[in-house]
Enzyme design. Sequence first.
Site, short mmCIF file in Angstrom:
data_model
loop_
_atom_site.label_atom_id
_atom_site.label_comp_id
_atom_site.label_asym_id
_atom_site.label_seq_id
_atom_site.Cartn_x
_atom_site.Cartn_y
_atom_site.Cartn_z
N HIS A 12 -2.14 -5.76 1.70
CA HIS A 12 -3.43 -6.41 1.50
C HIS A 12 -3.18 -7.79 0.93
O HIS A 12 -2.27 -7.98 0.13
CB HIS A 12 -4.30 -5.61 0.52
CG HIS A 12 -5.54 -6.32 0.10
ND1 HIS A 12 -6.69 -6.32 0.87
CD2 HIS A 12 -5.79 -7.10 -0.97
CE1 HIS A 12 -7.61 -7.06 0.25
NE2 HIS A 12 -7.09 -7.54 -0.85
N ARG A 28 -1.47 -14.24 3.40
CA ARG A 28 -2.23 -13.60 4.48
C ARG A 28 -1.59 -13.87 5.84
O ARG A 28 -1.58 -13.02 6.73
CB ARG A 28 -3.70 -14.05 4.45
CG ARG A 28 -4.45 -13.33 3.32
CD ARG A 28 -5.82 -13.90 3.08
NE ARG A 28 -6.75 -13.63 4.16
CZ ARG A 28 -7.63 -12.63 4.16
NH1 ARG A 28 -7.69 -11.79 3.14
NH2 ARG A 28 -8.46 -12.47 5.16
N PHE A 36 -14.75 2.81 8.82
CA PHE A 36 -13.42 3.13 8.30
C PHE A 36 -13.37 3.20 6.78
O PHE A 36 -12.29 3.37 6.20
CB PHE A 36 -12.39 2.13 8.83
CG PHE A 36 -12.68 0.68 8.49
CD1 PHE A 36 -12.37 0.16 7.25
CD2 PHE A 36 -13.27 -0.15 9.44
CE1 PHE A 36 -12.62 -1.17 6.94
CE2 PHE A 36 -13.53 -1.49 9.13
CZ PHE A 36 -13.21 -1.99 7.88
N LYS A 41 0.81 -1.22 0.00
CA LYS A 41 0.00 0.00 0.00
C LYS A 41 0.85 1.28 0.00
O LYS A 41 2.07 1.22 0.20
CB LYS A 41 -0.95 -0.05 1.20
CG LYS A 41 -1.97 -1.20 1.12
CD LYS A 41 -2.87 -1.22 2.34
CE LYS A 41 -3.90 -2.34 2.25
NZ LYS A 41 -4.75 -2.39 3.49
N THR A 76 -4.74 -7.44 10.93
CA THR A 76 -5.04 -6.11 10.38
C THR A 76 -4.32 -5.00 11.14
O THR A 76 -3.77 -4.08 10.53
CB THR A 76 -6.56 -5.86 10.44
OG1 THR A 76 -7.21 -6.89 9.68
CG2 THR A 76 -6.93 -4.51 9.85
N ARG A 113 3.15 -6.84 8.77
CA ARG A 113 2.49 -5.67 9.37
C ARG A 113 3.16 -5.30 10.69
O ARG A 113 3.21 -4.13 11.06
CB ARG A 113 0.99 -5.91 9.54
CG ARG A 113 0.24 -5.75 8.22
CD ARG A 113 -1.18 -6.23 8.34
NE ARG A 113 -1.99 -5.90 7.18
CZ ARG A 113 -3.08 -6.57 6.85
NH1 ARG A 113 -3.49 -7.59 7.57
NH2 ARG A 113 -3.77 -6.21 5.78
N ASN A 144 -1.96 0.02 7.11
CA ASN A 144 -1.34 -1.23 7.56
C ASN A 144 -0.48 -1.88 6.49
O ASN A 144 -0.12 -3.04 6.60
CB ASN A 144 -2.43 -2.18 8.09
CG ASN A 144 -3.41 -2.58 7.02
OD1 ASN A 144 -3.29 -2.17 5.87
ND2 ASN A 144 -4.37 -3.40 7.38
#
Length: 131
Positions: free
Chosen positions: A121, A88, A60, A10, A94, A108, A118
């Site tokens: 994804h 994942r 959010f 991100k 998260t 993360r 964070n």
Amino acid sequence: NLQYTLALLKPDLFTQPHCVKAVLNEFIPMNGLKIVIQKTVSWSVKDAQYFYAEHRGKYFFQRLTDYLSSGPFFALVLQGPDAISKWRKLIGPTRPDKARIHHPETLRAHFGLTDTRNSFHGSGKRGFFVY
Ligand code: CMP
């Protein structure tokens, strides 16, 4: 079970080239995943709203879609055995603050900033997202 999955690095991560390098050259290959497509993308607010449609209405949602449309980032297609769950698991929970306590080895925990920002994804059960 050979799978493909969509991974996003991100915008907050994109602005930290040495972090991006560590993810691309170390974390991903060392976890048995292979990058088969790597693309820099820039989303409009509408693109982000479309991608995250399942979160529409949540408190959010606006933060999330503003964030993903705030600047360029990397979209990757990863390939490997059980790539969907493996990626994942590698990115972790998260919330980066929780990740740092309970899953300090995850991406993360290393790189994430906040609940929203964070850094990563990973697509869910359906795995692949077609643009
Ligand atoms: P991601 O795995 O991309 O999926 C949905 C995103 O929404 C998530 O990462 C976070 O960036 C964001 N998100 C999820 N839960 C929250 C929350 N409680 N507060 C703020 N942002 C959140």
